[in-house]
Design a protein around this motif. Structure first.
Motif, PDB file in Angstrom:
ATOM      1  N   GLN A   1       0.829  -1.201   0.000  1.00 31.09           N
ATOM      2  CA  GLN A   1       0.000   0.000   0.000  1.00 31.09           C
ATOM      3  C   GLN A   1       0.865   1.254   0.000  1.00 31.09           C
ATOM      4  OE1 GLN A   1      -2.317  -0.584   3.582  1.00 31.09           O
ATOM      5  NE2 GLN A   1      -0.895   0.576   4.835  1.00 31.09           N
TER       6      GLN A   1
ATOM      7  N   THR B   1       0.803   5.364   1.128  1.00 37.27           N
ATOM      8  CA  THR B   1       0.182   6.543   1.716  1.00 37.27           C
ATOM      9  C   THR B   1       0.599   7.727   0.850  1.00 37.27           C
ATOM     10  OG1 THR B   1       0.230   5.633   3.951  1.00 37.27           O
ATOM     11  CG2 THR B   1       0.019   8.010   3.742  1.00 37.27           C
TER      12      THR B   1
ATOM     13  N   THR C   1      -8.006  -1.478  -1.447  1.00 35.46           N
ATOM     14  CA  THR C   1      -8.339  -0.594  -0.325  1.00 35.46           C
ATOM     15  C   THR C   1      -8.127   0.852  -0.742  1.00 35.46           C
ATOM     16  OG1 THR C   1      -7.698  -2.255   1.318  1.00 35.46           O
ATOM     17  CG2 THR C   1      -7.784   0.032   2.053  1.00 35.46           C
TER      18      THR C   1
ATOM     19  N   ARG D   1      -8.500   4.617   1.100  1.00 37.99           N
ATOM     20  CA  ARG D   1      -8.750   5.285   2.381  1.00 37.99           C
ATOM     21  C   ARG D   1      -8.681   6.790   2.211  1.00 37.99           C
ATOM     22  NH1 ARG D   1      -5.172   3.129   6.991  1.00 37.99           N
ATOM     23  NH2 ARG D   1      -6.528   1.345   6.604  1.00 37.99           N
ATOM     24  N   ARG D   2      -9.647   7.468   2.800  1.00 39.44           N
ATOM     25  CA  ARG D   2      -9.684   8.934   2.750  1.00 39.44           C
ATOM     26  C   ARG D   2      -8.837   9.516   3.873  1.00 39.44           C
ATOM     27  NH1 ARG D   2     -16.094   9.982   2.326  1.00 39.44           N
ATOM     28  NH2 ARG D   2     -15.479  11.350   4.027  1.00 39.44           N
TER      29      ARG D   2
ATOM     30  N   ARG E   1     -11.841   7.034   6.744  1.00 41.68           N
ATOM     31  CA  ARG E   1     -12.912   6.194   6.214  1.00 41.68           C
ATOM     32  C   ARG E   1     -12.379   5.414   5.020  1.00 41.68           C
ATOM     33  NH1 ARG E   1     -18.358  10.028   6.388  1.00 41.68           N
ATOM     34  NH2 ARG E   1     -18.280  10.497   8.630  1.00 41.68           N
ATOM     35  N   SER E   2     -12.722   4.126   4.977  1.00 45.19           N
ATOM     36  CA  SER E   2     -12.117   3.258   3.972  1.00 45.19           C
ATOM     37  C   SER E   2     -13.153   2.510   3.152  1.00 45.19           C
ATOM     38  CB  SER E   2     -11.191   2.230   4.639  1.00 45.19           C
ATOM     39  OG  SER E   2     -10.150   2.864   5.339  1.00 45.19           O
TER      40      SER E   2
ATOM     41  N   HIS F   1     -13.077  -1.152   1.161  1.00 47.40           N
ATOM     42  CA  HIS F   1     -12.270  -2.366   0.965  1.00 47.40           C
ATOM     43  C   HIS F   1     -13.138  -3.390   0.248  1.00 47.40           C
ATOM     44  CE1 HIS F   1      -9.041  -5.219   1.835  1.00 47.40           C
ATOM     45  NE2 HIS F   1      -9.996  -6.099   2.072  1.00 47.40           N
TER      46      HIS F   1
END
Length: 321
Positions: free
Chosen positions: A206, A208, A247, A249-250, A254-255, A257
């Motif tokens: 993942q 970020t 996935t 994600r904000r 809040r995600s 998936h």
């Protein structure tokens, strides 16, 4: 620049510019004289207050009991409550919360108490005061469905669950009922196993992101990179996978998936990318994205391939191995 004072240990505030400490000032005003024309700067002002001595001693004892060492620099995080007074030129920031406890459950509960940032120490004697007043859904392991069951039993807080007869819980929910009753009292016998992930059941990666990504094109580029990275790791591990999970994600955590299972296992980047994009088009709600992740599960050895009369899968695998 000026800011509103907050309670502070000595009235001294740290002023940062672009992440570097400019200096410390007393009071609520600072003038930066070393600036360039048309340049853009980010300033942060932080104040800190030492926590009570009794709490410091408590934290040190627990850290020592768990063989955790720390430096003088770490003390600023461990023993001071730090508050960010303001940020000029809004920047990205990924906060982190840390929980310390006598077992995995307590550490997990502690980590959730000061989100999105902060360090919390939670011991068994703290359970009645700090855990029991929380909503029952805050207990690790309880989801929406279990919460509805408890509400029908007039159990709305963790304390309500602690006061419930464990035999009643076992009759209603089986062994899970007894485990949850232990959990509300801070009891967790599961061992801390540093090797628990060695026999991996999935391979994923993942990113970020440095800022919120809002367009499909920029998100698509990251998904492509992730797909290639995951497939490279699968080929190194000499395995393939069937289930692809995406996935998104904000910035507010809040995600989304979602997963899809392919007809045949693969470790080809293009196949994983196309599956991930299919999930993206189905489920992305146009919200800004801060983190993107791809995971492939249902792994199998890449030495064994199910041949398909209508697709040249064997040759594709040979090309990328």
């Amino acid at each position: 620049m000026k800011w509103v004072n907050i309670p502070d240990q000595d009235g001294t505030y740290d002023v940062y510019r672009n992440g570097d400490l400019l200096g410390k000032v007393n009071g609520n005003e600072f003038i930066d004289t070393n600036v360039k024309k048309n340049a853009k700067y980010q300033y942060k002002i932080k104040g800190s207050k030492k926590i009570p001595d009794a709490e410091i001693i408590k934290k040190k004892e627990l850290l020592a009991k768990n063989n955790v060492t720390f430096s003088e620099k770490d003390e600023e995080i461990l023993f001071y409550e730090t508050k960010e007074i303001g940020t000029i030129v809004k920047s990205t920031g990924i906060p982190c919360s840390i929980g310390v406890g006598p077992n995995k459950l307590m550490a997990k509960m502690a980590a959730g108490m000061k989100k999105p940032r902060g360090l919390t120490v939670l011991e068994l004697e703290d359970v009645p005061e700090r855990m029991w007043p929380l909503p029952v859904k805050k207990l690790f392991g309880i989801g929406d469905r279990m919460e509805r069951h408890f509400h029908r039993m007039a159990i709305r807080t963790i304390g309500d669950l602690a006061a419930t007869d464990p035999n009643l819980l076992a009759k209603r929910f089986g062994v899970i009922g007894r485990v949850l009753h232990q959990s509300v009292n801070g009891i967790d016998y599961s061992p801390v196993d540093p090797y628990s992930l060695d026999g991996c059941k999935s391979i994923g990666h993942q990113f970020t992101l440095p800022k919120d990504y809002v367009t499909e094109n920029e998100i698509k580029l990251v998904i492509r990179e992730l797909a290639e990275e995951v497939c490279t790791r699968m080929r190194r591990a000499q395995c393939m996978g069937r289930t692809v999970s995406l996935t998104l994600r904000r910035g507010d955590f809040r995600s989304i998936h979602r997963s899809i299972t392919l007809p045949d296992p693969t470790n080809i980047g293009r196949s994983i990318f196309e599956a991930a994009m299919m999930l993206f088009h189905r489920h992305w709600d146009q919200s800004p994205v801060r983190l993107i992740g791809i995971t492939v599960s249902q792994l199998s050895s890449d030495h064994i391939i199910q041949l398909n009369l209508f697709q040249d899968g064997g040759r594709k695998r040979a090309t990328v191995s």
